[in-house]
Design a protein around this motif. Sequence first.
Motif, PDB file in Angstrom:
ATOM      1  N   VAL A   1     -49.749  25.538 136.668  1.00 31.36           N
ATOM      2  CA  VAL A   1     -48.929  24.368 136.366  1.00 31.36           C
ATOM      3  C   VAL A   1     -49.523  23.628 135.163  1.00 31.36           C
ATOM      4  N   HIS A   2     -50.846  23.467 135.146  1.00 28.11           N
ATOM      5  CA  HIS A   2     -51.498  22.785 134.036  1.00 28.11           C
ATOM      6  C   HIS A   2     -52.012  23.836 133.048  1.00 28.11           C
ATOM      7  N   HIS A   3     -53.157  24.417 133.307  1.00 31.38           N
ATOM      8  CA  HIS A   3     -53.585  25.602 132.570  1.00 31.38           C
ATOM      9  C   HIS A   3     -54.580  26.383 133.408  1.00 31.38           C
ATOM     10  N   PRO A   4     -54.912  27.592 133.016  1.00 32.89           N
ATOM     11  CA  PRO A   4     -55.663  28.496 133.900  1.00 32.89           C
ATOM     12  C   PRO A   4     -57.098  28.031 134.171  1.00 32.89           C
ATOM     13  N   PHE A   5     -57.549  26.997 133.478  1.00 37.98           N
ATOM     14  CA  PHE A   5     -58.944  26.579 133.641  1.00 37.98           C
ATOM     15  C   PHE A   5     -59.074  25.332 134.516  1.00 37.98           C
ATOM     16  N   THR A   6     -57.939  24.906 135.077  1.00 37.77           N
ATOM     17  CA  THR A   6     -57.929  23.722 135.920  1.00 37.77           C
ATOM     18  C   THR A   6     -58.527  24.029 137.284  1.00 37.77           C
ATOM     19  N   SER A   7     -59.409  23.164 137.722  1.00 40.94           N
ATOM     20  CA  SER A   7     -60.098  23.377 138.990  1.00 40.94           C
ATOM     21  C   SER A   7     -59.201  23.033 140.168  1.00 40.94           C
ATOM     22  N   PRO A   8     -59.233  23.857 141.191  1.00 40.32           N
ATOM     23  CA  PRO A   8     -58.557  23.497 142.439  1.00 40.32           C
ATOM     24  C   PRO A   8     -59.345  22.391 143.134  1.00 40.32           C
ATOM     25  N   MET A   9     -58.687  21.665 144.018  1.00 42.02           N
ATOM     26  CA  MET A   9     -59.397  20.681 144.832  1.00 42.02           C
ATOM     27  C   MET A   9     -60.351  21.430 145.748  1.00 42.02           C
TER      28      MET A   9
ATOM     29  N   ILE B   1     -62.648  24.406 135.813  1.00 41.12           N
ATOM     30  CA  ILE B   1     -63.442  25.335 136.603  1.00 41.12           C
ATOM     31  C   ILE B   1     -64.714  25.635 135.811  1.00 41.12           C
ATOM     32  N   HIS B   2     -65.875  25.428 136.429  1.00 42.06           N
ATOM     33  CA  HIS B   2     -67.097  25.774 135.700  1.00 42.06           C
ATOM     34  C   HIS B   2     -67.828  26.928 136.382  1.00 42.06           C
ATOM     35  N   ARG B   3     -67.227  27.424 137.478  1.00 41.70           N
ATOM     36  CA  ARG B   3     -67.848  28.549 138.176  1.00 41.70           C
ATOM     37  C   ARG B   3     -67.068  29.820 137.901  1.00 41.70           C
ATOM     38  N   ARG B   4     -67.786  30.838 137.514  1.00 41.10           N
ATOM     39  CA  ARG B   4     -67.192  32.108 137.140  1.00 41.10           C
ATOM     40  C   ARG B   4     -66.387  32.723 138.284  1.00 41.10           C
ATOM     41  N   ASP B   5     -66.892  32.591 139.545  1.00 36.76           N
ATOM     42  CA  ASP B   5     -66.214  33.256 140.659  1.00 36.76           C
ATOM     43  C   ASP B   5     -64.839  32.636 140.924  1.00 36.76           C
ATOM     44  N   ILE B   6     -64.759  31.309 140.822  1.00 36.44           N
ATOM     45  CA  ILE B   6     -63.466  30.664 141.057  1.00 36.44           C
ATOM     46  C   ILE B   6     -62.510  30.993 139.913  1.00 36.44           C
ATOM     47  N   GLN B   7     -63.059  31.004 138.708  1.00 34.94           N
ATOM     48  CA  GLN B   7     -62.214  31.345 137.561  1.00 34.94           C
ATOM     49  C   GLN B   7     -61.610  32.741 137.734  1.00 34.94           C
ATOM     50  N   LYS B   8     -62.423  33.658 138.252  1.00 34.21           N
ATOM     51  CA  LYS B   8     -61.933  35.025 138.459  1.00 34.21           C
ATOM     52  C   LYS B   8     -60.798  35.048 139.486  1.00 34.21           C
ATOM     53  N   LYS B   9     -60.987  34.262 140.537  1.00 28.81           N
ATOM     54  CA  LYS B   9     -59.976  34.201 141.593  1.00 28.81           C
ATOM     55  C   LYS B   9     -58.643  33.696 141.019  1.00 28.81           C
ATOM     56  N   ILE B  10     -58.720  32.693 140.177  1.00 25.91           N
ATOM     57  CA  ILE B  10     -57.504  32.147 139.573  1.00 25.91           C
ATOM     58  C   ILE B  10     -56.833  33.191 138.676  1.00 25.91           C
ATOM     59  N   PHE B  11     -57.647  33.837 137.866  1.00 30.58           N
ATOM     60  CA  PHE B  11     -57.080  34.879 137.009  1.00 30.58           C
ATOM     61  C   PHE B  11     -56.391  35.951 137.842  1.00 30.58           C
TER      62      PHE B  11
ATOM     63  N   LEU C   1     -54.912  35.559 140.705  1.00 33.05           N
ATOM     64  CA  LEU C   1     -53.627  35.033 141.164  1.00 33.05           C
ATOM     65  C   LEU C   1     -52.614  34.993 140.017  1.00 33.05           C
ATOM     66  N   LEU C   2     -53.098  34.702 138.836  1.00 34.27           N
ATOM     67  CA  LEU C   2     -52.199  34.644 137.675  1.00 34.27           C
ATOM     68  C   LEU C   2     -51.891  36.046 137.151  1.00 34.27           C
ATOM     69  N   ARG C   3     -52.490  37.035 137.811  1.00 32.17           N
ATOM     70  CA  ARG C   3     -52.346  38.420 137.402  1.00 32.17           C
ATOM     71  C   ARG C   3     -52.819  38.634 135.968  1.00 32.17           C
ATOM     72  N   ILE C   4     -53.902  37.914 135.639  1.00 30.53           N
ATOM     73  CA  ILE C   4     -54.562  38.176 134.370  1.00 30.53           C
ATOM     74  C   ILE C   4     -55.737  39.085 134.705  1.00 30.53           C
ATOM     75  N   GLY C   5     -55.623  40.313 134.290  1.00 28.63           N
ATOM     76  CA  GLY C   5     -56.614  41.311 134.673  1.00 28.63           C
ATOM     77  C   GLY C   5     -57.969  41.077 134.027  1.00 28.63           C
ATOM     78  N   GLU C   6     -58.975  41.722 134.590  1.00 25.17           N
ATOM     79  CA  GLU C   6     -60.346  41.636 134.094  1.00 25.17           C
ATOM     80  C   GLU C   6     -60.384  41.903 132.592  1.00 25.17           C
ATOM     81  N   GLU C   7     -59.710  42.995 132.216  1.00 27.81           N
ATOM     82  CA  GLU C   7     -59.735  43.432 130.826  1.00 27.81           C
ATOM     83  C   GLU C   7     -59.008  42.412 129.928  1.00 27.81           C
ATOM     84  N   GLU C   8     -57.821  42.000 130.387  1.00 25.51           N
ATOM     85  CA  GLU C   8     -57.027  41.035 129.620  1.00 25.51           C
ATOM     86  C   GLU C   8     -57.806  39.728 129.448  1.00 25.51           C
TER      87      GLU C   8
END
Length: 588
Positions: free
Chosen positions: A445-453, A488-498, A500-507
């Motif tokens: 909704v905002h952008h892919p780097f926004t932290s979840p609550m 998001i400042h943690r790599r693991d959460i960022q990965k989880k978001i990606f 969900l957004l179907r942004i693959g590891e490579e992409e």
Amino acid sequence: MKRSCYCGELHAGMIGEEVVLEGWVNRRRDHGGVTFVDLRDREGLVQVVFSPEVSPQVHERAREIRSEFVLRIRGKVSRRPPGTENPKLKTGEIEVVATEVEVLNTARTLPFRLDDKDLSEEVRLTYRYLDLRRPWMQHNMKLRHRAAMAIRQYMDSLGFIDVETPFLTKSTPEGARDYLVPSRVNPGKFYALPQSPQLFKQILMVAGFDRYYQIVKCFRDEDLRADRQPEFTQIDLEMSFVEREDVMEVVEGIVRTVFELIDVELPEKFPIMSYKEAMLKYGIDRPDTRFGLLIQDVSQLFESTKFTAFKETLEKGGIIRGFKAPSGARFSRKELDNWGKRAREFGARGLISIKVTDQGLQSNLLKYLSSGEAEGLKEAFQVQEGDVIFLAADKEERVADVLGRLRLEVANALDLIPEDTYSPLWVVDFPLLDWDEEEKRYVAVHHPFTSPMDEDLPLLDTDPLKVRAKAYDIVLNGQEIGGGSIRIHRRDIQKKIFDLLRIGEEEARVKFGFLLEALEYGAPPHGGIALGFDRVMAILTRAESIREVIAFPKTQKAQCLMTGAPSPVDERQLKELKIKLTATPEEK
RNA sequence: GGGGUCGUAGCUCAGCCCGGUUAGAGCGCCGGCCUGUCACGUCGGAGGGCGCGGGUUCAAGUCCCGUCGGCCCCGCCA
């Protein structure tokens, strides 16, 4: 001869002084004998007198002077003869009696009068340099300058560091369309102009700058609106080791500082409203809180209704909401029909209107309503004689949208929106994700780097649409003037978001690998916001569109009428860039 | 991509619905007169063929189709 002061700065205290002025001829009034010229510069106007008694030669020269000629004048500041003062002019007590005049430049007859209030924007933008001579535009540009200065001073006082970020940068997926810039030395490759310095400011936090800000141009290749230009200016900031409230405090300070420039005092703290509440009561995520007409849910009133339209809506999981328009009973039958028409244009299936008269409720719906339902409505909306209640039934999002738009238009029609009121607020607790039916994936909704609550983190696995974001929008008088988030400042959460957004590891690696990598090298918790500077200035100047506060804006077709940009380029330039067009500009 | 609205003199607009004399107004512009105006006044004058292209018609600013452009809105704008 050197200019001694600005025309607009002259005052009665200078009577008797000899001055040298340089400026434009606002208007000439030739009386055959004495001739008057209003000389204008950026600070204002002063009347210059060319009298044959003072100097026949100078008076003679005044004959050739025309509007917008550029003059240098030597003369004596004099008190105007009694009875000839002009109270409408700031310098109306005095005039300058010319003893020397020099025509520094002549001017063609202007395509329009500078004081014409009804110019088309087409003409104004074509001759923007003339349009900008007008006091209204000069005022807007000066106020914009002062606002920028005040913001810089304020940001500096809080320890923010202005760091410039590149304009030639990398195209990002998601978000708006990019403006692309071909690279000559890297044929076939393109830079993108930044939609915002988002990634760079986060990187600056990793770099330890702690507090960054910039008043910076951003570029988005999307369709234009009164409040949207392809290039626009953001007040961009980012802070480390902060929570939402820390960012809010800084922003409230910025907005307050800027409004002080027009002598408007805003509260120390701005109200905070949840996204959910905004959507329920205002039908929109940027509520205009200057007036009431709040939307209420009245679904439960109709749980056992006999009115089939309502009944079926409720059975299908829809809802019934409405709002009360004070004094709306003065709408005629035809006007109420028009509101129904308008609601259908907004996508409603229909609109019920109920007048509150001295005879009680009045509506063609009434015969379908039980007395309990009618009483329930009166109670729910706390009606008074002269009110109108509007009701709509449909699925929730539709009802919210329709009533939200209708609320604004009805309030406008009833003149219920106060002019001089500034009503800022924060909207928070936005959903983190939305579902894109076409692409069959979640989108940010905002952008892919926004932290979840934090407390919603478990929901990422079970019910992603329920996850709220640490995002916040600042809204003023129904306009979104800024938005930001804790990142998001943690790599693991960022990965989880990606994921969900179907942004693959490579992409992800290809598109913003640098940020992901940076997050692995000790990224501090951080967050920030961007404010739309043009929008703020438009509100400050009460302009109808942000074009009034931008010196050289584009038209709705994203063209500059003054320069003619965008334009075709030489075949040679294209060849050098190894670019081949598949259609000529004429073919489109 | 879509909906709405506008396009006639340098500017702002009337005329278009209901086709028919040399297409109007105000402002601006040019010239004369005018020593206290400030939207100066006054007398006189020049200036457009109706965004562009096509069609209907004996006849088109006026009707039809297309197209270009200004503005507002929807979509789009993380």
